[in-house]
Scaffold this active site. Structure first.
Site, PDB file in Angstrom:
ATOM      1  N   LYS A  21      45.385  43.752  37.550  1.00 46.69           N
ATOM      2  CA  LYS A  21      45.193  42.640  38.361  1.00 46.69           C
ATOM      3  C   LYS A  21      45.899  42.758  39.763  1.00 46.69           C
ATOM      4  O   LYS A  21      47.114  43.126  39.770  1.00 46.69           O
ATOM      5  CB  LYS A  21      45.899  41.442  37.799  1.00 46.69           C
ATOM      6  N   ASP A  54      41.329  44.570  39.859  1.00 45.77           N
ATOM      7  CA  ASP A  54      40.498  43.314  39.992  1.00 45.77           C
ATOM      8  C   ASP A  54      41.373  42.258  40.700  1.00 45.77           C
ATOM      9  O   ASP A  54      42.425  41.762  40.425  1.00 45.77           O
ATOM     10  CB  ASP A  54      40.364  42.754  38.541  1.00 45.77           C
ATOM     11  N   GLU A  90      37.209  45.370  41.709  1.00 43.44           N
ATOM     12  CA  GLU A  90      36.228  44.301  41.217  1.00 43.44           C
ATOM     13  C   GLU A  90      36.737  43.031  41.876  1.00 43.44           C
ATOM     14  O   GLU A  90      37.918  42.678  42.123  1.00 43.44           O
ATOM     15  CB  GLU A  90      36.644  44.037  39.809  1.00 43.44           C
ATOM     16  N   ASP A  92      31.987  40.136  39.412  1.00 47.06           N
ATOM     17  CA  ASP A  92      32.378  39.501  38.065  1.00 47.06           C
ATOM     18  C   ASP A  92      32.092  38.070  38.188  1.00 47.06           C
ATOM     19  O   ASP A  92      30.983  37.620  38.035  1.00 47.06           O
ATOM     20  CB  ASP A  92      33.920  39.806  37.852  1.00 47.06           C
ATOM     21  N   LYS A 102      29.796  39.306  30.958  1.00 48.82           N
ATOM     22  CA  LYS A 102      30.772  38.687  30.064  1.00 48.82           C
ATOM     23  C   LYS A 102      29.949  37.777  29.168  1.00 48.82           C
ATOM     24  O   LYS A 102      29.315  36.808  29.545  1.00 48.82           O
ATOM     25  CB  LYS A 102      31.660  37.660  30.788  1.00 48.82           C
ATOM     26  N   GLN A 139      36.560  37.431  29.225  1.00 46.58           N
ATOM     27  CA  GLN A 139      37.095  36.147  29.996  1.00 46.58           C
ATOM     28  C   GLN A 139      38.312  35.451  29.109  1.00 46.58           C
ATOM     29  O   GLN A 139      38.515  34.206  29.147  1.00 46.58           O
ATOM     30  CB  GLN A 139      36.095  35.143  29.707  1.00 46.58           C
TER      31      GLN A 139
HETATM   32  C1  MUC Z   1      38.627  38.953  34.916  1.00 46.30           C
HETATM   33  O1  MUC Z   1      38.122  39.973  34.795  1.00 46.30           O
HETATM   34  O2  MUC Z   1      38.480  38.165  35.802  1.00 46.30           O
HETATM   35  C2  MUC Z   1      40.444  36.211  34.658  1.00 46.30           C
HETATM   36  C3  MUC Z   1      39.922  34.998  34.740  1.00 46.30           C
HETATM   37  C4  MUC Z   1      38.673  34.966  33.955  1.00 46.30           C
HETATM   38  O3  MUC Z   1      37.780  34.221  33.933  1.00 46.30           O
HETATM   39  O4  MUC Z   1      38.563  36.115  33.511  1.00 46.30           O
HETATM   40  C5  MUC Z   1      39.927  37.008  33.715  1.00 46.30           C
HETATM   41  C6  MUC Z   1      39.449  38.265  33.681  1.00 46.30           C
HETATM   42 MG    MG Z   2      37.412  39.798  36.995  1.00 47.18          MG
END
Ligand code: MUC
Ligand code: MG
Length: 367
Positions: free
Chosen positions: A162, A191, A217, A242, A266, A294
């Site tokens: 992250k 991400d 991402e 995403d 997702k 998620q």
């Molecule tokens: C992601 O990939 O962004 C963070 C917030 C969400 O909804 O999923 C995560 C992971």
């Molecule tokens: Mg993401």
């Protein structure tokens, strides 16, 4: 095969370790368990994780839309009427996690009725996926220590880091420390959850040019339309959309508009029916897919691996299947286990999940 009841049950399970990222943080899994019952006495299950900072849904909102709008629309339909289910859910705008959980519970009930796995019903490509682990915000040393522990304990060698903090050098230092500690053999991608501007993203990517990133991402918002196009046009790393691709139309817009070059699917927001559409569109457009997370519990993770194992394109890359490791407990009778960096689908019909009645009783919030 007729749907007789759709239940929405709120539950809360604390995280042992909260997950922090640019758009929010999660301390407790305050999810909704969805159960679809049929006149054959079959029950399909799925879970909906509310993510207000991403889609605007809350736990109470998910409960309300399922109980007040979706359940009455679905009563009497057959489990095979999946396109009718999708059309009726589609009459309501938004609410992706609520719709997805209802859709997946219908598929789970269909699999149980036919005594077949959902993976077989969808595509049946394989029975497992490599796992990618998500590293939330922390100090570089702590993030490296977590990655090493996850690699040593579970054999996981793909990590999503992250990013999106300020100054960008904070995150660049983490990625550099991870590459130095873990070596060239691990896969690393980042991400940003929209935390940076296009220029900050470009600067950060330049600083990480020697770190062999697999993907970047959602570094900046898709609403920075020209800025994001400018950013993506200069990257030599595939850029995953995403949270900007919640529908197939979003995929078309983002990809044809030059604002992304790969997508995250997702199931927590597109269910199985919508995720099939995303997969087929991505295949037609020639895009790479990463099965995203998620911040799902074990039930949601089973749904992700069930879908991801169904197709060659979704099984090719490691799927984000390990967030449940940070939860203090879960609802399943038999916990998921990751071995050798892989998670296998369950042997039973549907997605193979059995909810433990005692655990549900303990964690549900409506009693
Ligand atoms: C992601 O990939 O962004 C963070 C917030 C969400 O909804 O999923 C995560 C992971
Ligand atoms: Mg993401």
């Amino acid at each position: 095969m007729k749907i007789t009841r759709v239940e929405a049950i709120p539950f809360a399970i604390p995280y042992r370790k909260p997950l922090r990222f640019a758009s929010g943080e999660v301390h407790t899994a305050e999810h909704v368990l969805v159960r679809v019952h049929t006149d054959d006495g079959v029950t399909g299950v799925a879970e909906a994780p509310p993510r207000p900072f991403t889609y605007g849904e809350t736990q109470a909102g998910i409960m309300a839309v399922i109980e007040q709008i979706f359940a009455p629309q679905l009563l009497g339909l057959s489990l095979t009427d999946r396109e009718v289910v999708a059309a009726r859910l589609g009459r309501t705008v938004g609410n992706p996690a609520a719709k997805a959980a209802v859709d997946m519970a219908v598929w789970d009930a269909l699999g149980r009725t036919l005594d077949m796995r959902v993976t077989e019903l969808l595509g049946g490509y394989t029975d497992r996926m490599r796992v990618s682990h998500m590293l939330g915000f922390d100090e570089p040393a702590a993030m490296v220590a977590e990655a090493e522990r996850i690699r040593d304990e579970y054999g996981i060698t793909t990590f999503k880091v992250k990013v999106g903090r300020h100054p960008v050098e904070l995150d660049v230092a983490v990625v550099r420390a991870l590459r130095e500690a873990l070596g060239a053999e691990v896969e690393l991608y980042i991400d940003g959850n929209r935390g940076w501007t296009p220029t900050e993203s470009a600067a950060a990517m330049k600083q990480m040019a020697d770190l062999g990133l697999l993907f970047a991402e959602e570094l900046c918002p898709a609403d920075d339309v020209l800025g994001r196009r400018w950013l993506v046009s200069q990257l030599d790393v595939a850029f995953i959309a995403d949270e900007s691709v919640v529908t197939p139309a979003d995929v078309t817009r983002e990809i044809l508009g030059g604002s992304a070059t790969a997508i995250s699917i997702k199931v927590a927001r597109t269910g199985f029916t919508g995720s099939q559409r995303m997969h087929h569109l991505a295949e037609g457009l020639g895009l790479e897919i990463v099965m995203g997370n998620q911040i799902d519990g074990q039930l949601g993770t089973l749904c992700t691996v069930a879908f991801g194992s169904s197709y060659r394109l979704t099984a090719r890359r490691a799927g984000e299947l390990s967030n449940f490791l940070d939860m203090s407990d879960d609802l399943l009778t038999e916990p998921l286990t990751i071995h050798g960096g892989e998670l296998a689908i369950r042997p039973g019909p549907g997605v193979g999940a059995e909810v433990d009645p005692d655990k549900l009783e303990h964690y549900r919030q409506d009693r």
